[in-house]
Design a protein around this motif. Sequence first.
Motif, PDB file in Angstrom:
ATOM      1  N   TYR A  41       0.813  -1.218   0.000  1.00  0.00           N
ATOM      2  CA  TYR A  41       0.000   0.000   0.000  1.00  0.00           C
ATOM      3  C   TYR A  41       0.847   1.269   0.000  1.00  0.00           C
ATOM      4  O   TYR A  41       0.379   2.317  -0.462  1.00  0.00           O
ATOM      5  CB  TYR A  41      -1.048  -0.020   1.125  1.00  0.00           C
ATOM      6  N   SER A  93       0.097   3.997  -2.928  1.00  0.00           N
ATOM      7  CA  SER A  93      -0.054   5.438  -2.693  1.00  0.00           C
ATOM      8  C   SER A  93       0.801   6.270  -3.650  1.00  0.00           C
ATOM      9  O   SER A  93       0.501   7.432  -3.896  1.00  0.00           O
ATOM     10  CB  SER A  93       0.282   5.786  -1.243  1.00  0.00           C
ATOM     11  N   ARG A 148      -3.668   4.146  -7.388  1.00  0.00           N
ATOM     12  CA  ARG A 148      -4.239   5.017  -6.350  1.00  0.00           C
ATOM     13  C   ARG A 148      -5.641   5.479  -6.713  1.00  0.00           C
ATOM     14  O   ARG A 148      -6.497   5.630  -5.841  1.00  0.00           O
ATOM     15  CB  ARG A 148      -3.313   6.222  -6.115  1.00  0.00           C
ATOM     16  N   TYR A 152      -8.838   3.841  -5.362  1.00  0.00           N
ATOM     17  CA  TYR A 152      -9.211   4.032  -3.964  1.00  0.00           C
ATOM     18  C   TYR A 152      -9.643   5.477  -3.758  1.00  0.00           C
ATOM     19  O   TYR A 152      -8.806   6.339  -3.500  1.00  0.00           O
ATOM     20  CB  TYR A 152      -8.024   3.715  -3.050  1.00  0.00           C
ATOM     21  N   GLU A 193     -11.236   6.884  -1.350  1.00  0.00           N
ATOM     22  CA  GLU A 193     -11.064   7.402   0.005  1.00  0.00           C
ATOM     23  C   GLU A 193      -9.595   7.759   0.231  1.00  0.00           C
ATOM     24  O   GLU A 193      -8.703   7.147  -0.330  1.00  0.00           O
ATOM     25  CB  GLU A 193     -11.542   6.394   1.062  1.00  0.00           C
ATOM     26  N   LEU A 205      -6.019   4.726   3.095  1.00  0.00           N
ATOM     27  CA  LEU A 205      -5.889   3.381   2.531  1.00  0.00           C
ATOM     28  C   LEU A 205      -5.940   2.294   3.618  1.00  0.00           C
ATOM     29  O   LEU A 205      -5.904   1.112   3.305  1.00  0.00           O
ATOM     30  CB  LEU A 205      -4.582   3.263   1.742  1.00  0.00           C
ATOM     31  N   ALA A 239      -8.533  -0.624   3.235  1.00  0.00           N
ATOM     32  CA  ALA A 239      -8.164  -1.518   2.126  1.00  0.00           C
ATOM     33  C   ALA A 239      -6.959  -2.370   2.526  1.00  0.00           C
ATOM     34  O   ALA A 239      -6.905  -3.574   2.224  1.00  0.00           O
ATOM     35  CB  ALA A 239      -7.856  -0.709   0.870  1.00  0.00           C
ATOM     36  N   GLU A 240      -6.018  -1.761   3.219  1.00  0.00           N
ATOM     37  CA  GLU A 240      -4.835  -2.487   3.683  1.00  0.00           C
ATOM     38  C   GLU A 240      -5.245  -3.609   4.637  1.00  0.00           C
ATOM     39  O   GLU A 240      -4.757  -4.735   4.537  1.00  0.00           O
ATOM     40  CB  GLU A 240      -3.881  -1.508   4.374  1.00  0.00           C
ATOM     41  N   HIS A 273     -14.224  -7.120  -7.843  1.00  0.00           N
ATOM     42  CA  HIS A 273     -13.381  -6.202  -8.610  1.00  0.00           C
ATOM     43  C   HIS A 273     -13.984  -5.791  -9.954  1.00  0.00           C
ATOM     44  O   HIS A 273     -13.365  -5.056 -10.713  1.00  0.00           O
ATOM     45  CB  HIS A 273     -11.989  -6.821  -8.822  1.00  0.00           C
ATOM     46  N   TRP A 275     -14.237  -2.081 -11.487  1.00  0.00           N
ATOM     47  CA  TRP A 275     -13.104  -1.387 -12.087  1.00  0.00           C
ATOM     48  C   TRP A 275     -12.725  -2.029 -13.405  1.00  0.00           C
ATOM     49  O   TRP A 275     -12.799  -3.249 -13.562  1.00  0.00           O
ATOM     50  CB  TRP A 275     -11.886  -1.432 -11.155  1.00  0.00           C
TER      51      TRP A 275
END
Length: 125
Positions: free
Chosen positions: A24, A28, A34, A37, A39, A42, A45-46, A76, A79
Amino acid sequence: MNPFQSIYEAVGEKKIKDLVYHFYQGVSKNEDLRKLYPEEDLGPAERRLYLFLLQVFGGPQTYSEERGHPRLRLRHMQWKIDSQLRNHWLNTMFEAMDKVELDQEVREMMMGYFIKVANHMINHA
């Protein structure tokens, strides 16, 4: 039995947590990843990836207890994942793996798993 389940025994929770942390950190810094995500934080998600990998690699089943069946491809589908995005994901994961001390055999098993899953996630040509 899933052939990857012995990884948890070989590496333990700390190395899996470190791997996910470094992954992560890479996310980033990678614009293409990135943007998946929205938000700012992270952290959630991590945590999800950490729990998922613990489970896949033979550790606690906390991921399924909290979130149900992983259904990775379905989760997924929102996306557009093409081979370029897959490569960004894999390169970021492999860079994270470089930062965690792993036995070569375990590293190769993990790489095999990540390649298999990343290829399965492709949903656009």
